[in-house]
Design a protein around this motif. Structure first.
Motif, short mmCIF file in Angstrom:
data_model
loop_
_atom_site.label_atom_id
_atom_site.label_comp_id
_atom_site.label_asym_id
_atom_site.label_seq_id
_atom_site.Cartn_x
_atom_site.Cartn_y
_atom_site.Cartn_z
N ARG A 62 0.89 -1.17 0.12
CA ARG A 62 0.18 0.06 -0.17
C ARG A 62 0.83 1.22 0.14
O ARG A 62 1.66 1.55 1.07
N ALA A 63 0.56 2.18 -1.17
CA ALA A 63 1.60 3.22 -1.05
C ALA A 63 0.84 4.30 -2.10
O ALA A 63 -0.07 3.84 -2.86
N THR A 64 1.00 5.59 -1.71
CA THR A 64 0.21 6.70 -2.39
C THR A 64 1.02 6.87 -3.80
O THR A 64 2.28 6.35 -4.05
N PRO A 65 0.42 7.40 -4.84
CA PRO A 65 0.81 7.50 -6.16
C PRO A 65 2.20 8.31 -6.00
O PRO A 65 3.18 8.02 -6.66
N LEU A 66 2.43 9.40 -5.34
CA LEU A 66 3.47 10.17 -5.22
C LEU A 66 4.51 9.26 -4.62
O LEU A 66 5.79 9.40 -4.93
N ALA A 67 4.43 8.55 -3.64
CA ALA A 67 5.21 7.61 -2.93
C ALA A 67 5.86 6.82 -4.00
O ALA A 67 7.21 6.36 -3.71
N ARG A 68 5.11 6.16 -4.84
CA ARG A 68 5.54 5.28 -5.89
C ARG A 68 6.57 6.03 -6.91
O ARG A 68 7.76 5.37 -7.03
N ALA A 102 10.78 -2.44 1.75
CA ALA A 102 11.72 -2.31 3.06
C ALA A 102 11.18 -0.85 3.58
O ALA A 102 12.09 -0.58 4.53
N VAL A 103 10.21 -0.21 3.20
CA VAL A 103 9.88 0.92 3.94
C VAL A 103 8.70 1.02 4.88
O VAL A 103 7.62 0.04 4.40
N THR A 104 8.53 1.40 5.86
CA THR A 104 7.63 1.44 6.86
C THR A 104 6.55 2.50 6.61
O THR A 104 7.05 3.48 6.83
N GLY A 105 5.44 2.13 6.34
CA GLY A 105 4.37 3.48 6.21
C GLY A 105 3.73 3.73 7.41
O GLY A 105 3.49 3.04 8.25
N THR A 106 3.55 5.04 7.50
CA THR A 106 3.07 5.93 8.54
C THR A 106 1.66 6.45 8.08
O THR A 106 1.05 7.23 8.99
N GLY A 107 0.90 6.20 6.78
CA GLY A 107 -0.17 6.59 6.51
C GLY A 107 -1.20 5.79 7.01
O GLY A 107 -1.25 4.64 7.91
N LYS A 108 -2.37 6.02 6.62
CA LYS A 108 -3.80 5.08 6.86
C LYS A 108 -3.43 3.82 6.45
O LYS A 108 -3.00 3.47 5.52
N ASP A 109 -3.74 2.77 7.33
CA ASP A 109 -3.60 1.36 7.36
C ASP A 109 -2.30 1.14 6.94
O ASP A 109 -1.92 0.16 5.96
N SER A 110 -1.32 1.63 7.29
CA SER A 110 0.21 1.54 7.18
C SER A 110 0.56 2.10 5.78
O SER A 110 1.61 1.55 5.19
N ILE A 164 2.34 3.63 2.59
CA ILE A 164 3.52 4.40 2.66
C ILE A 164 3.18 5.65 1.75
O ILE A 164 2.42 5.71 0.74
N ARG A 165 3.58 6.65 2.49
CA ARG A 165 3.77 8.05 1.87
C ARG A 165 5.24 8.49 1.49
O ARG A 165 5.84 8.08 1.65
N ALA A 166 5.03 9.64 0.80
CA ALA A 166 6.09 10.34 0.13
C ALA A 166 7.23 10.37 1.06
O ALA A 166 8.59 10.29 0.74
N LYS A 167 6.85 10.90 2.34
CA LYS A 167 8.04 11.50 3.38
C LYS A 167 8.36 10.07 3.64
O LYS A 167 9.76 10.24 4.39
N ASP A 168 7.72 8.78 3.78
CA ASP A 168 8.36 7.73 4.23
C ASP A 168 9.53 7.05 3.25
O ASP A 168 10.56 6.65 3.63
N VAL A 169 9.13 7.36 2.20
CA VAL A 169 10.18 7.24 0.99
C VAL A 169 11.52 7.86 1.14
O VAL A 169 12.48 7.49 1.17
N SER A 170 11.09 9.13 1.24
CA SER A 170 12.31 10.10 1.59
C SER A 170 13.13 9.94 2.70
O SER A 170 14.24 9.96 2.65
N LYS A 171 12.55 9.55 3.68
CA LYS A 171 13.19 9.20 5.06
C LYS A 171 14.14 7.92 4.84
O LYS A 171 15.11 7.81 5.25
N HIS A 194 20.33 5.52 2.77
CA HIS A 194 20.91 4.68 1.97
C HIS A 194 22.41 5.09 1.88
O HIS A 194 22.61 6.27 1.74
N ALA A 195 23.22 3.95 1.66
CA ALA A 195 24.52 4.42 1.68
C ALA A 195 25.10 4.78 0.27
O ALA A 195 25.79 5.68 -0.02
N ALA A 196 24.35 4.22 -0.93
CA ALA A 196 24.71 4.64 -2.23
C ALA A 196 23.80 5.68 -2.69
O ALA A 196 22.61 5.93 -2.21
N ALA A 197 24.63 6.82 -3.30
CA ALA A 197 23.65 8.08 -3.80
C ALA A 197 22.85 7.78 -4.63
O ALA A 197 23.22 7.09 -5.84
N PRO A 198 21.76 8.02 -4.68
CA PRO A 198 20.48 7.63 -5.69
C PRO A 198 20.81 8.60 -6.91
O PRO A 198 21.62 9.94 -6.82
N PRO A 199 20.40 8.07 -8.16
CA PRO A 199 20.39 9.29 -9.45
C PRO A 199 19.56 10.51 -8.95
O PRO A 199 18.71 10.28 -8.18
#
Length: 462
Positions: free
Chosen positions: A179-185, A197-205, A207-214, A219-224
């Motif tokens: 379960r993830a919001t469109p912006l989170a995906r 591997a992300v723990t969601g903080t939104g409704k019914d757990s 995943i929201r965009a801020k969870d992905v950013s956190k 991450h050790a490797a720098a993303p593109p």
């Protein structure tokens, strides 16, 4: 088909910025569910939907600033049966083939026919599937491909039973849907984050965009390098710019209030000896989680007084006063970066003191972290400001239009006073009232403060 529009989250709001969609097309929504995050000049707010159905087409992309009232998305009916009777009538109106001769019919056997199951059909056009929004949403959640099913409903329509049978047959082979919001995906795809591997903080757990950013920050490797998203653009604004924007909004609203509202001001000194004795005794007998602050008593008394004096609980609109049915007590909250908001404690007069204290802590915490709901910032019917924790003894506030009253409390202080002919030192608080002279006169305001005093002399009844 309904529309979800940019809401007005206060008299000071003319436009808002869509920060994030919390739902996607086809998702089921109920009245009161948060569906989007809106940023105003004063706060970032989760906005609820006022219709039930299925989310249709999203008309506005995140990062877009639009005026109040602009359609943001379409809301479709959620009932899967909607429109079936019409199709059934059309089917009934079609000429039917004559029955086959008796000798041409296959002989019946004692073995019952197997139950119809949703299996792929090579003879049906896979370009179109007869299924309502509810069924499409259920299929998406269950990981079922609608084009691979033969519907068992009228005219080949796919039903809930078809989806459930297909989902049961593939549960062992398919992993559970995340379960993830469109912006989170989108954010996860940009940053290379594995949603599993992300723990969601939104409704019914969810995943929201801020969870992905956190998660991405760990991450050790720098993303593109990602493209500039709404959150990135907002984060790039200097804090002083955001604070300046809030001050401009507050300035416009307070200027309007002082110009258009003829204020009158009243104050009284309330003896808090009985209330403080009761509070100390209650806290001594209660666990830490149920202990109260003096603010809980003051807020509950203010709400009950507004219930008893309804002339101050409502709005001045269209050159007349409209009384509110419930007491939604606005609480002025100062923000850490400067400015303030006044979200509402809904039906505060009906809350018990422990429940009100819990709701107050939650409201203040969410106000300072930008997690308020739209109804909380637009529903207040009367507002309370309490500057006692800042050491202030008396505060006269400015009314927040279209409300008609604002109650102020200062610090509880020890003062010498005469009681029953004897001089002593007792705790007192100064309560003030700023009221709209168009809606009430001083006699009504005096009745409110007298009621407030009486209620605080009987804290066990609050």
């Amino acid at each position: 088909m309904g529309e979800f529009t940019m809401p007005s989250l206060g008299a000071d709001m003319d436009e808002g910025t869509l920060v994030e969609w919390l739902v996607g097309p086809g998702d089921l929504i109920r009245r009161g569910d948060p569906v989007a995050v809106i940023e105003t000049a004063k706060s970032t707010i989760e906005v609820e939907c006022f219709e039930s159905g299925a989310m249709g087409r999203l008309l506005v992309e995140p990062g877009t600033t639009v005026p109040v009232g602009t359609p943001l998305a379409l809301i479709e009916p959620a009932a899967e049966e909607r429109g079936v009777p019409e199709r059934a009538r059309k089917a009934q109106g079609k000429p039917q083939a004559p029955p086959a001769p008796e000798h041409a019919r296959p002989a019946r056997t004692s073995e019952p026919a197997p139950a119809r199951t949703p299996v792929p059909s090579g003879g049906r056009d896979r370009g179109h599937v007869e299924a309502g929004p509810l069924i499409r949403h259920l299929a998406e959640q269950s990981g079922v491909d609608l084009t691979a099913l033969d519907g068992s409903g009228p005219a080949g329509r796919v039903t809930r039973a078809d989806i459930e049978r297909a989902a049961a047959a593939t549960t062992a082979a398919q992993p559970s849907r995340i379960r993830a919001t469109p912006l989170a995906r989108r954010r996860a795809a940009e940053l290379g984050v594995d949603l599993s591997a992300v723990t969601g903080t939104g409704k019914d757990s969810a995943i929201r965009a801020k969870d992905v950013s956190k998660a991405a920050s760990g991450h050790a490797a720098a993303p593109p390098p990602p493209r500039r998203t709404t959150a990135a653009v907002r984060a790039s604004h200097p804090p002083e710019d955001q604070a300046s924007g809030m001050r401009q909004v507050i300035a416009r609203l307070m200027t309007r209030a002082n110009r258009d509202i003829p204020h009158y001001y009243l104050s009284t000194t309330v003896d808090m000896a009985t209330a403080m004795d009761w509070l100390h005794d209650h806290n001594r007998r209660s666990p830490m989680s149920e202990r109260l602050l003096p603010a809980a008593l003051l807020l509950k008394a203010a709400a009950l007084a507004a219930h008893e004096v309804p002339e101050l609980n409502g709005f001045w609109t269209d050159d007349r006063f409209a009384a509110a049915q419930d007491v939604h007590l606005g609480v002025a909250v100062s923000l850490r970066g400067g400015g303030l908001v006044a979200p509402a404690l809904h039906r505060a007069d009906t809350l018990g003191l422990p429940e009100l204290m819990t709701a107050l802590k939650d409201l203040v915490s969410r106000a300072r972290t930008g997690r308020l709901r739209g109804s909380e910032v637009s529903d207040a019917t009367i507002t309370v400001t309490n500057l006692g924790d800042q050491g202030v003894e008396t505060v006269f506030g400015v009314i927040h239009p279209p409300q008609v009253a604002l109650v102020g409390f200062g610090r509880v202080v020890d003062r010498p006073c005469a009681v029953d002919g004897l001089l002593g030192v007792r705790p007192v608080v100064t309560a003030t009232l700023s009221a709209d002279h168009r809606a009430t006169d001083g006699a009504v305001g005096a009745r409110y403060l007298t009621t407030l005093d009486r209620l605080l002399q009987n804290p066990e009844k609050l």
